[in-house]
Design an enzyme around this catalytic site. Sequence first.
Site, PDB file in Angstrom:
ATOM      1  N   ARG A   1      -0.235  10.053  11.353  1.00  0.00           N
ATOM      2  CA  ARG A   1      -0.971   8.873  11.805  1.00  0.00           C
ATOM      3  C   ARG A   1      -2.169   9.292  12.650  1.00  0.00           C
ATOM      4  NH1 ARG A   1       1.360   3.663  12.737  1.00  0.00           N
ATOM      5  NH2 ARG A   1      -0.329   2.168  13.139  1.00  0.00           N
TER       6      ARG A   1
ATOM      7  N   LYS B   1       2.698   4.469   1.110  1.00  0.00           N
ATOM      8  CA  LYS B   1       3.171   5.065   2.365  1.00  0.00           C
ATOM      9  C   LYS B   1       3.027   6.570   2.209  1.00  0.00           C
ATOM     10  CE  LYS B   1       6.772   5.240   5.827  1.00  0.00           C
ATOM     11  NZ  LYS B   1       6.327   6.593   6.207  1.00  0.00           N
TER      12      LYS B   1
ATOM     13  N   ARG C   1      -0.607   9.516  16.753  1.00  0.00           N
ATOM     14  CA  ARG C   1       0.289   8.390  16.984  1.00  0.00           C
ATOM     15  C   ARG C   1       0.663   8.258  18.466  1.00  0.00           C
ATOM     16  NH1 ARG C   1       4.432   6.180  13.710  1.00  0.00           N
ATOM     17  NH2 ARG C   1       3.849   7.671  12.104  1.00  0.00           N
TER      18      ARG C   1
ATOM     19  N   PHE D   1      -6.065   2.262   6.765  1.00  0.00           N
ATOM     20  CA  PHE D   1      -5.415   1.025   6.310  1.00  0.00           C
ATOM     21  C   PHE D   1      -5.662  -0.151   7.243  1.00  0.00           C
ATOM     22  CE2 PHE D   1      -1.996   3.694   8.286  1.00  0.00           C
ATOM     23  CZ  PHE D   1      -1.831   2.974   9.445  1.00  0.00           C
TER      24      PHE D   1
ATOM     25  N   LYS E   1       8.507  -0.834   5.764  1.00  0.00           N
ATOM     26  CA  LYS E   1       8.358   0.373   4.944  1.00  0.00           C
ATOM     27  C   LYS E   1       9.503   0.441   3.950  1.00  0.00           C
ATOM     28  CE  LYS E   1      10.264   3.096   8.810  1.00  0.00           C
ATOM     29  NZ  LYS E   1       9.993   4.197   9.758  1.00  0.00           N
TER      30      LYS E   1
ATOM     31  N   ARG F   1       7.588  -4.942  17.445  1.00  0.00           N
ATOM     32  CA  ARG F   1       7.866  -6.350  17.685  1.00  0.00           C
ATOM     33  C   ARG F   1       7.627  -7.141  16.404  1.00  0.00           C
ATOM     34  NH1 ARG F   1       4.485  -8.637  20.398  1.00  0.00           N
ATOM     35  NH2 ARG F   1       2.859  -7.071  20.433  1.00  0.00           N
TER      36      ARG F   1
ATOM     37  N   GLU G   1      -3.959   7.259   8.155  1.00  0.00           N
ATOM     38  CA  GLU G   1      -3.185   8.496   8.023  1.00  0.00           C
ATOM     39  C   GLU G   1      -4.131   9.596   7.569  1.00  0.00           C
ATOM     40  OE1 GLU G   1       0.340   9.118   7.898  1.00  0.00           O
ATOM     41  OE2 GLU G   1       0.970   7.111   8.516  1.00  0.00           O
TER      42      GLU G   1
ATOM     43  N   GLU H   1       0.831  -1.197   0.000  1.00  0.00           N
ATOM     44  CA  GLU H   1       0.000   0.000   0.000  1.00  0.00           C
ATOM     45  C   GLU H   1       0.870   1.252   0.000  1.00  0.00           C
ATOM     46  OE1 GLU H   1      -0.808   0.424   4.805  1.00  0.00           O
ATOM     47  OE2 GLU H   1      -1.950  -1.048   3.661  1.00  0.00           O
TER      48      GLU H   1
END
EC number: 6.5.1.1
Length: 504
Positions: A217, A212, A232, A296, A373, A367, A261, A210
């Site tokens: 965010r 970026k 975020r 997303f 990205k 994690r 976003e 997808e």
Amino acid sequence: MVLLAAVVATSGAVAATRSRRAKTTAIAELLGRLDPDEVAPATALLAGELPGGRAGVGWSTLAALAVDPAPEPSLTIGQVAAAIAEVRRIRGAGSGQRRAEALAGLLGAATAAEQEFLVRLFCGELRQGALEGVMVEAIAAAAGVAAEPVRRAFMLSGRLPATAEAALRGGAAALAEFRLEVGRPVRPMLASPAEDLDSALAELGAVSVEYKLDGARIQVHRDVDEVHVYTRTLREITRHVPELVGLVRGLDCRSVVLDGETLALDDSGRPRPFQETMGRFGAQNPRELLLHPYFFDCLHLDGRDLLDLPLRERLDALERVASRHRIPAVLSPGAERAAELFDEALSAGHEGVMVKDLDSAYAAGRRGRAWRKVKPEHTLDLVVLAAEWGHGRRRGFLSNLHLGARDPDGGPPIMVGKTFKGLTDELLAWQTAEFPRLETHRDDWTVYLAPELVVEVELGGVQASTRYPGGVALRFARVRRYRPDKDAASADSIEAVRGMLPGG
């Protein structure tokens, strides 16, 4: 009752070692000695945070206080938490003087070591988001449970003290009581950088590729007509973004939690500069620049939590509820189609693409490597540690930045380089005005800062170096922009920097 001195000693022991196991053991030992009502404030203190959050006290206020230290430790954790709460409650006429008097009372009851700890705590110098991972493991050890239930409870609650309190009160059963609560933000899942598109595709298998976006965010929550929008860092911005609130309220559902976003677009549909998008989050006139959402992920829909489902199923839910506002993406593309989407994203003015494992559940932080990205240039998000006074044309301005990478073992950011390149006159003026507010100390040439600001830098690569403690140094680093949407816990780790070494 446990004394503040025990927290200070543990904090010192944690700072003195690079061993993650030693840090975890020291914190767990202290947590295991606490009374139930001490767990939450002590956890905050150990994580370098003020119990209850910020108290509106800056370095200038503390620096103006000259208080003799107590000869012996006597302050308890509960007394410290109560004193901080008192400082936070002070408002109105004469509040500055009354706040100073309350702080003087607290510091006067503290030993020299405790005073130093408290001053650094109020100034944010102890606040290390990277320590959260160590804290999670220590809480698990102290409570005698596995780390994963603690980590999940922290993701859902967003509050480390509340997570510790539950773990030590009721173990795994109490941690399992945490649920996704519509209206309470979830700590976001983050991505790690990939070397290139082909390597990301080969590593993850079945994926979604997808755009970026060069946006900010957001996480949106809706329960019937009540809507909340968070950044975020889990800061609520609902009142600043009425167009997003109206859009989410119009979706065909009763309740939903969406991850995505938002960004501002120009008349041609291309993204405006990132700073303009972020400026909307504090705008006095919320209609001065419209924001457009691109979602997303879907974490909850109509009473059903989706966090543990594979991404492919969460995307099906997203399609049902917000198909018109989905981020451009292709599921299970071949290498050629993925490359085409990458080029399309760049042509549209965006940063690159995200490659996501379709079988992955939603998990906070970095994690694992389920989200990668991919961008055409090397960039890193680093913490600003200090700035040097400029020379020549830049005399009188704070210029050359000291840059640090996040320590995944909970230590302070690890310095990896300096740069003054890319700093415009506007940024120089902003730095010179803003940095003293985060100042911890200074010398003739340098102002040192609490590790809070994150800056995105472009670089030509990294090289092995003995000049900096991380063993690596940036090559041709250039400031791209500041990232007010990120905190130190979101910065790239020293491992990510070392991973950019040739052959790394």
